[in-house]
Design a protein around this motif. Structure first.
Motif, PDB file in Angstrom:
ATOM      1  N   THR A 182       1.526   6.294  -5.164  1.00 40.76           N
ATOM      2  CA  THR A 182       2.374   7.276  -4.486  1.00 40.76           C
ATOM      3  C   THR A 182       2.344   8.639  -5.180  1.00 40.76           C
ATOM      4  O   THR A 182       3.027   9.565  -4.745  1.00 40.76           O
ATOM      5  CB  THR A 182       3.826   6.777  -4.440  1.00 40.76           C
ATOM      6  OG1 THR A 182       4.263   6.480  -5.782  1.00 40.76           O
ATOM      7  CG2 THR A 182       3.946   5.526  -3.577  1.00 40.76           C
ATOM      8  N   SER A 211       1.572  12.366  -6.259  1.00 38.47           N
ATOM      9  CA  SER A 211       1.171  13.511  -5.437  1.00 38.47           C
ATOM     10  C   SER A 211      -0.052  14.196  -6.038  1.00 38.47           C
ATOM     11  O   SER A 211      -0.408  13.970  -7.204  1.00 38.47           O
ATOM     12  CB  SER A 211       2.324  14.523  -5.352  1.00 38.47           C
ATOM     13  OG  SER A 211       2.563  15.104  -6.629  1.00 38.47           O
ATOM     14  N   GLU A 242      -5.039   3.133  -1.111  1.00 41.28           N
ATOM     15  CA  GLU A 242      -3.626   3.368  -0.836  1.00 41.28           C
ATOM     16  C   GLU A 242      -3.177   4.765  -1.272  1.00 41.28           C
ATOM     17  O   GLU A 242      -2.100   5.216  -0.892  1.00 41.28           O
ATOM     18  CB  GLU A 242      -2.772   2.307  -1.548  1.00 41.28           C
ATOM     19  CG  GLU A 242      -3.061   0.877  -1.128  1.00 41.28           C
ATOM     20  CD  GLU A 242      -2.799   0.639   0.356  1.00 41.28           C
ATOM     21  OE1 GLU A 242      -1.951   1.357   0.931  1.00 41.28           O
ATOM     22  OE2 GLU A 242      -3.439  -0.248   0.943  1.00 41.28           O
ATOM     23  N   ARG A 260      -3.030   8.778  -1.185  1.00 36.34           N
ATOM     24  CA  ARG A 260      -3.152   9.749  -0.097  1.00 36.34           C
ATOM     25  C   ARG A 260      -4.523  10.412  -0.146  1.00 36.34           C
ATOM     26  O   ARG A 260      -5.074  10.659  -1.214  1.00 36.34           O
ATOM     27  CB  ARG A 260      -2.063  10.800  -0.207  1.00 36.34           C
ATOM     28  CG  ARG A 260      -0.680  10.293   0.155  1.00 36.34           C
ATOM     29  CD  ARG A 260       0.396  11.319  -0.163  1.00 36.34           C
ATOM     30  NE  ARG A 260       0.041  12.671   0.278  1.00 36.34           N
ATOM     31  CZ  ARG A 260       0.808  13.731   0.047  1.00 36.34           C
ATOM     32  NH1 ARG A 260       1.940  13.600  -0.609  1.00 36.34           N
ATOM     33  NH2 ARG A 260       0.417  14.926   0.473  1.00 36.34           N
ATOM     34  N   ARG A 261      -5.066  10.721   1.005  1.00 37.93           N
ATOM     35  CA  ARG A 261      -6.407  11.292   1.088  1.00 37.93           C
ATOM     36  C   ARG A 261      -6.491  12.626   0.327  1.00 37.93           C
ATOM     37  O   ARG A 261      -7.441  12.867  -0.420  1.00 37.93           O
ATOM     38  CB  ARG A 261      -6.777  11.490   2.559  1.00 37.93           C
ATOM     39  CG  ARG A 261      -8.171  12.065   2.810  1.00 37.93           C
ATOM     40  CD  ARG A 261      -9.245  11.067   2.486  1.00 37.93           C
ATOM     41  NE  ARG A 261     -10.572  11.575   2.813  1.00 37.93           N
ATOM     42  CZ  ARG A 261     -11.254  11.251   3.928  1.00 37.93           C
ATOM     43  NH1 ARG A 261     -10.723  10.408   4.811  1.00 37.93           N
ATOM     44  NH2 ARG A 261     -12.455  11.721   4.144  1.00 37.93           N
ATOM     45  N   ASP A 262      -5.480  13.486   0.504  1.00 39.22           N
ATOM     46  CA  ASP A 262      -5.533  14.780  -0.169  1.00 39.22           C
ATOM     47  C   ASP A 262      -5.419  14.627  -1.684  1.00 39.22           C
ATOM     48  O   ASP A 262      -5.969  15.430  -2.442  1.00 39.22           O
ATOM     49  CB  ASP A 262      -4.438  15.704   0.369  1.00 39.22           C
ATOM     50  CG  ASP A 262      -3.035  15.188   0.056  1.00 39.22           C
ATOM     51  OD1 ASP A 262      -2.818  13.968   0.183  1.00 39.22           O
ATOM     52  OD2 ASP A 262      -2.159  15.994  -0.310  1.00 39.22           O
ATOM     53  N   THR A 263      -4.731  13.575  -2.140  1.00 33.30           N
ATOM     54  CA  THR A 263      -4.618  13.321  -3.583  1.00 33.30           C
ATOM     55  C   THR A 263      -5.967  12.936  -4.162  1.00 33.30           C
ATOM     56  O   THR A 263      -6.356  13.410  -5.238  1.00 33.30           O
ATOM     57  CB  THR A 263      -3.587  12.215  -3.846  1.00 33.30           C
ATOM     58  OG1 THR A 263      -2.310  12.616  -3.325  1.00 33.30           O
ATOM     59  CG2 THR A 263      -3.449  11.936  -5.331  1.00 33.30           C
ATOM     60  N   ARG A 304     -10.607   5.540   4.384  1.00 35.76           N
ATOM     61  CA  ARG A 304      -9.700   6.393   3.605  1.00 35.76           C
ATOM     62  C   ARG A 304     -10.414   7.013   2.407  1.00 35.76           C
ATOM     63  O   ARG A 304      -9.905   7.967   1.813  1.00 35.76           O
ATOM     64  CB  ARG A 304      -8.505   5.568   3.126  1.00 35.76           C
ATOM     65  CG  ARG A 304      -7.653   4.987   4.243  1.00 35.76           C
ATOM     66  CD  ARG A 304      -6.513   4.149   3.684  1.00 35.76           C
ATOM     67  NE  ARG A 304      -5.748   3.501   4.742  1.00 35.76           N
ATOM     68  CZ  ARG A 304      -4.721   2.669   4.525  1.00 35.76           C
ATOM     69  NH1 ARG A 304      -4.361   2.411   3.275  1.00 35.76           N
ATOM     70  NH2 ARG A 304      -4.092   2.122   5.522  1.00 35.76           N
TER      71      ARG A 304
END
Length: 503
Positions: A274, A276, A307, A309-312, A374
């Motif tokens: 999770t 950022s 799992e 985030r794509r931008d991360t 992903r």
């Protein structure tokens, strides 16, 4: 009377000199702080006022102006409390001006005690580079500051103690460190605990020997996380330069303490999925290092890779290539080091059982493609080794014979790294194009094998170079000066897995 006290500040993970100028003048009593102070610096007025009185001194009833120079660079933190207090005492005549070759750092408690601060090591290194001969620091920071060579460190517990030293009444004994590079006796997890998974162990040995990035794909419970956590146990010990570089980053984040003033083991960072993008790379209004930089000279482990985030995940691309994170904000641009090994683990599908002999997978082909989608191709292209970690059968789990220990694997890794250092590079993963041409030449058989792989696997130019670097590492582990076809074949084998062919 205007007095000037030497101090230091932080810009990213580098220190810079700061002059604390204090002036007392007539008029109504006031206390003004200028020089782009942040909220923590502005609050120093109340801490200094209370510390002066509680230390037994008279606080001047005058108009006090304190300037933090250079005035066009933003100051933050509580590091300036101690030099501001000294400036006030000297300007009011309570104390003689200290010698010009001294600098002062520290946060004040209301009773006059001096508390530890963040970022001590980079500021101490800058003080030494500026030619200062003495640095007065909080007692808890003295061990960290002592790693800056060529400068005398004085540990300060209380304002009254510092005043007695400056007046010659009771000199403070300089800090004398014991071991320049302390060792941590706590044992690391050992590969001897891992049953089976010989192919994955081999891939991790190659990754450690050459500083390569690695991705492990397998069902739940196959040992991916267990293997990743044991990678630091086979990496070479940090050099003094690496330890200082890493400690600078950790110090700025406040992760060092009196018991552990220096990072002596290669970091192992494992952020939750999770996290950022800003927490991974670093950020904030005045940017601070993120997980990438905290992994500098160590390992960044991303478990359950799809799992995230794509931008991360995409912010990893530039650091993986350059070894640097550059963060631009209105307040300025920061460059943080990010020379880390990326270790990733993932399941082959959402349920985790795709390809398992039991046939337990319930995912449709569209679901599997969506799950693997992903991960972008450019990110996977930057990962040198990709290995499948299958589920263990009962015979492997019930085997009682111990597996090869981390110490044995590490000995081979260190021998391979020694060959790389002799070539003028710290690890094969960092070979530049000129070194790649010089040390990764192929014979006719190797050229033919590479041509076949390049065409059949639809490799990119980046993939081509990374395969050569991995093959060079395998040859080093085999104590071979030349890259032989078998070394190249093994490197190609680790370039792609069946589970990722849909990406």
């Amino acid at each position: 009377m205007v007095v000037c006290i030497h101090s230091l500040g932080l810009h990213g993970i580098e220190g810079y000199p700061v002059e604390v100028e204090c002036d007392l003048s007539g008029g109504l009593p006031a206390f003004d702080l200028v020089g782009l102070p942040d909220a923590a610096v502005k609050e120093a007025k109340e801490r200094v006022r209370s510390a002066v009185r509680n230390a037994g001194f008279r606080f001047p009833l005058s108009r006090i102006t304190v300037n933090l120079s250079p005035a066009d660079r933003r100051k933050e933190g509580t590091v300036y409390d101690l030099p501001i207090l000294l400036g006030v005492l000297c300007a009011s005549g309570e104390l003689e001006l200290p010698l010009n070759d001294c600098a002062f750092l520290g946060e004040l408690a209301l009773d006059g005690s001096v508390r530890r601060i963040r970022g001590m090591l980079p500021m101490a290194l800058e003080a030494a580079a500026q030619g200062l001969h003495a640095l007065f620091v909080p007692e808890e920071n003295a061990g960290e500051a002592a790693y800056a060579q060529g400068i005398t460190i004085y540990p300060v517990r209380h304002v009254a103690q510092l005043v007695r030293h400056l007046t010659g009444e009771a000199p403070i004994a300089p800090y004398t460190g014991t071991d320049p590079i302390p060792s941590d006796a706590a044992p690391l997890p050992d590969f001897a605990d891992v049953k089976g998974q010989e192919l994955a162990k081999r891939a991790l040995e190659i990754a450690a020997a050459g500083g390569h990035h690695i991705l492990m794909v397998g069902p739940p419970g196959s040992g991916k996380s267990m293997l990743a956590k044991r990678l630091p146990s086979i990496l070479p010990e940090m050099t003094r330069a690496e330890a200082l570089e890493t400690t600078k980053v950790w110090s700025v984040q406040g992760l060092t303490d009196a018991a552990h003033p220096l990072v002596t083991r290669r970091p192992f960072r494992s952020p939750h999925h999770t996290v950022s993008a800003a927490a991974l790379t670093g950020g904030g209004s005045n940017p601070r290092p993120g997980e990438i930089s905290l992994s500098h000279n160590g390992v960044l482990f991303l478990d359950e890779l799809p799992e995230f985030r794509r931008d991360t995940l995409e912010v990893l691309r530039q650091p993986l290539e350059d070894g640097i994170v550059q963060i631009s904000r209105v307040a300025g641009t920061m460059r943080y080091p990010a020379q880390f090994q990326l270790v990733c683990a993932m399941n082959p599908c959402k349920c985790g059982w795709y390809g398992h002999p039991s046939g337990r997978c319930t995912c449709s082909s569209q679901s599997i493609s969506r799950y693997l989608g992903r991960l972008s191709g450019p990110l996977l292209d930057r990962i040198d080794l990709q290995v499948e970690v299958p589920a263990l059968d009962f015979a492997e789990l019930s085997r009682t014979a111990p597996a090869e220990s981390s110490a044995d694997i590490r000995a081979r890794v260190c021998r391979a790294r020694a060959k790389q250092v002799a070539r003028g590079v710290d690890a094969n993963a960092h070979l530049d194009p000129r070194q790649l041409r010089a040390f990764c030449g192929l014979d006719a058989a190797g050229e033919a094998l590479m041509k076949t792989a390049y065409e059949n696997l639809a490799l990119s130019a980046r993939s081509y170079d990374r395969i050569l670097r991995v093959a060079r590492t395998i040859a080093d582990l085999d104590d071979s000066d030349a890259i032989l076809p078998q070394h190249l074949a093994e490197a190609i084998q680790f370039r792609t897995t069946d589970a990722l062919k849909q990406v």
